[in-house]
Design an enzyme around this catalytic site. Structure first.
Site, PDB file in Angstrom:
ATOM      1  N   LYS A 260       4.739  -1.580   2.730  1.00 33.47           N
ATOM      2  CA  LYS A 260       3.732  -2.567   3.111  1.00 33.47           C
ATOM      3  C   LYS A 260       3.311  -3.352   1.869  1.00 33.47           C
ATOM      4  O   LYS A 260       3.143  -2.783   0.784  1.00 33.47           O
ATOM      5  CB  LYS A 260       2.535  -1.830   3.729  1.00 33.47           C
ATOM      6  CG  LYS A 260       1.448  -2.716   4.299  1.00 33.47           C
ATOM      7  CD  LYS A 260       0.382  -1.833   4.948  1.00 33.47           C
ATOM      8  CE  LYS A 260      -0.787  -2.629   5.503  1.00 33.47           C
ATOM      9  NZ  LYS A 260      -1.791  -1.758   6.153  1.00 33.47           N
TER      10      LYS A 260
ATOM     11  N   SER B  60      -3.101  -2.854  10.566  1.00 32.10           N
ATOM     12  CA  SER B  60      -2.553  -3.900   9.725  1.00 32.10           C
ATOM     13  C   SER B  60      -1.162  -3.578   9.188  1.00 32.10           C
ATOM     14  O   SER B  60      -0.539  -4.424   8.552  1.00 32.10           O
ATOM     15  CB  SER B  60      -3.497  -4.134   8.538  1.00 32.10           C
ATOM     16  OG  SER B  60      -3.560  -2.969   7.709  1.00 32.10           O
TER      17      SER B  60
ATOM     18  N   SER C  42      -4.863   1.563  11.198  1.00 39.51           N
ATOM     19  CA  SER C  42      -3.838   0.615  10.769  1.00 39.51           C
ATOM     20  C   SER C  42      -2.462   1.211  10.533  1.00 39.51           C
ATOM     21  O   SER C  42      -1.526   0.478  10.235  1.00 39.51           O
ATOM     22  CB  SER C  42      -4.308  -0.125   9.514  1.00 39.51           C
ATOM     23  OG  SER C  42      -5.273  -1.091   9.858  1.00 39.51           O
TER      24      SER C  42
END
Length: 530
Positions: A126, A206, A230
């Protein structure tokens, strides 16, 4: 051996420009190599291995036998990124050194000097995890300049374990902690990530790019981060596995923060065994109880007691899926009892104000280590003066509220966080003790909503909050589908029960057998369109 090594590196230098995007280049924008066809690039078959279903132990067995190389595996994933990612927009960039990393792993395999289960395994990160050789932006143009000076601690561990750092994934900008009505999966740097199952649906935030990339088989494993939901919500929404570890199991050094009291990075994969093996590397601890093959054995659900927290607010179709899930677990020998979780309303009242104070403290400390805005006030001004930061949604209300929130030295804040920690832990501990449970289960997500910048998300999903605030582990595994849209089963357990939760999750995964590959449908009438 030295000549062979030089030949391998020379070949990489020739091939790499054909298969890997240049540094900072959008991954899907690179040209195809000579002779590549869209069909071969999109194939999930590599030397007889199906990337959709293969596990890390199976890959390692083949690499040890010499029937598969990390170079071949990495090349296959890079080709798939170029061929498939333009539909879902999950991968921001690929590493210019990925093939060299793979070749180095192949040498270790040939010499019998491998560094563990992740040696030669392609991993996506990420893009809020620091990498010294690629930009780390948190999706914001404010950080889109030079890369950080050093890797995050977890990246150092992955490199030391021989993992191939394949590239960086898109995310909800600032991990969805910027606007009051954000759109998950959107960032100014990367644009909008789409759900691989139905492209006009949302991937949840996210760690949206990490989950979507795994669903599309663009890497073997990925790293996500979570403050509250997330990891587990994107995993559920994209039909993959995601673990939010116990707080402190994985180092947060070098990860763009929201709150040190709740933030954690965690592994995501298409199956539980790969998730468990990745956690063992990230944590530096023996968290894998059954890498020898006993993980998720046929009898491992027998006698387990699981509390079902239904959350009917997520819809009748999800509730019906939970009923079917409970029946299948019961048929496998588990005891499933209905539970309710106490203190949830009070947790909802307290969590957000506490996060505002913690974000101001922690983001100021992080920004001071990077080029660009040096604190939250400068970051707010940056967003005001850069129109591209406003192309999906203009708001930065959470930034503005955090700027004026009480400092973390304030007695009222301290009392708030103390109450949050106490109530969240009691919520899980008391429920598990009252019913003598091995874990608590709930839906990880509703069916994916349509992506809409003007409206924003419809993502009030309370199942992640107890474990997130308590700092306890939670694990999302595929439970089934509402029409074409995946729904995950969220499992929670007590503090530092990560290994036990993974073992149970593997048994649940084996029993439910709910995974299926995405079809990249443009739209669907199934599920909610809220």
């Amino acid at each position: 051996m030295k000549k062979r090594s030089m030949a391998a590196l020379t070949a990489i230098l020739v091939v790499a420009p054909l298969v890997a995007a240049a540094p900072g280049q959008r991954a899907g924008a690179a040209e195809s190599g000579p002779g590549d066809s869209a069909r071969s690039a999109e194939s999930t078959l590599v030397n007889g291995v199906n990337l959709d279903t293969v596990t890390i132990p199976e890959l390692q067995a083949r690499m040890n036998r010499g029937s598969l190389s990390s170079l071949r595996l990495t090349l296959a994933y890079l080709r798939r990124i170029k061929a498939v990612d333009p539909r879902i927009n999950a991968v921001l960039r690929t590493s210019p050194t990925a093939l060299r990393q793979a070749a180095a792993s192949d040498l270790r395999h040939r010499r019998g000097r491998t560094r563990g289960p992740l040696d030669g395994i392609p991993v996506l990160l990420k893009d809020n995890v620091n990498t010294r050789d690629m930009p780390t932006t948190a999706g914001s143009l404010a950080l889109a300049g030079s890369p950080p000076d050093t890797d995050a601690d977890l990246v150092k561990k992955l490199r030391a374990a021989g993992a191939v750092i394949l590239g960086k994934t898109n995310l909800s900008e600032w991990a969805n902690f910027r606007a009051a009505k954000p759109t998950s999966g959107w960032s100014a740097v990367g644009g909008q990530t789409n759900n691989p199952y139905v492209l006009d649906r949302n991937p949840c935030g996210s760690s949206s790019g990490s989950a979507a990339a795994l669903a599309a088989s663009l890497a073997q494993v990925a790293i996500g981060t979570e403050t509250d939901g997330s990891i587990v919500c994107p995993a559920g929404m994209s039909g993959v596995v995601g673990l939010k570890p116990s707080l402190g199991v994985v180092s947060q050094s070098g990860v763009v923060p929201i709150s040190a009291e709740q933030d954690t990075a965690g592994p995501m994969a298409r199956n539980v065994i790969d998730t468990a093996l990745t956690l063992s590397v990230l944590s530096g601890r023996d968290t894998v109880r059954a890498a020898d093959g006993s993980l998720g054995s046929l009898d491992s659900l027998r006698g387990k007691r699981i509390g079902l927290w239904r959350l009917p607010s997520l819809g009748a179709e999800v509730d019906a899926l939970m009923t079917r899930t409970a029946e299948r677990l019961t048929d496998a020998g588990a005891e499933v009892v209905e539970v309710s979780m106490p203190y949830q309303e009070r947790l909802a009242e307290l969590e957000f104000p506490a996060l505002l104070s913690e974000f101001h403290r922690d983001i100021d400390a992080y920004l001071a280590t990077r080029g660009g805005p040096q604190d939250l006030a400068e970051l707010i001004e940056f967003n005001r003066t850069h129109p591209k930061e406003q192309t999906c949604f203009a708001g930065q209300e959470l930034f503005e509220q955090a700027l004026v929130a009480p400092p973390t030295t304030d007695p009222e804040y301290r009392a708030m966080r103390a109450e949050l920690t106490d109530l969240s832990r009691r919520s899980i501990d008391e429920t598990m003790a009252e019913h003598d449970l091995d874990a608590i289960a709930s839906p990880a997500n509703p069916p994916a909503w349509t992506t809409d910048c003007a409206r924003g998300d419809n993502d009030v999903i309370p199942s992640s909050t107890p474990a997130a605030v308590a700092g306890y582990p939670s694990l999302s595994v595929p439970a089934g589908f509402v029409g074409e849209l995946p729904v995950g089963l969220l499992l929670m357990a007590g503090n530092r029960q990560d290994a036990e939760l993974l073992s149970l999750g593997a048994a649940v995964e084996h029993r439910l057998d709910a995974w299926r590959a995405p079809r990249y449908l443009p739209s669907t009438s199934s599920g909610t369109s809220r």
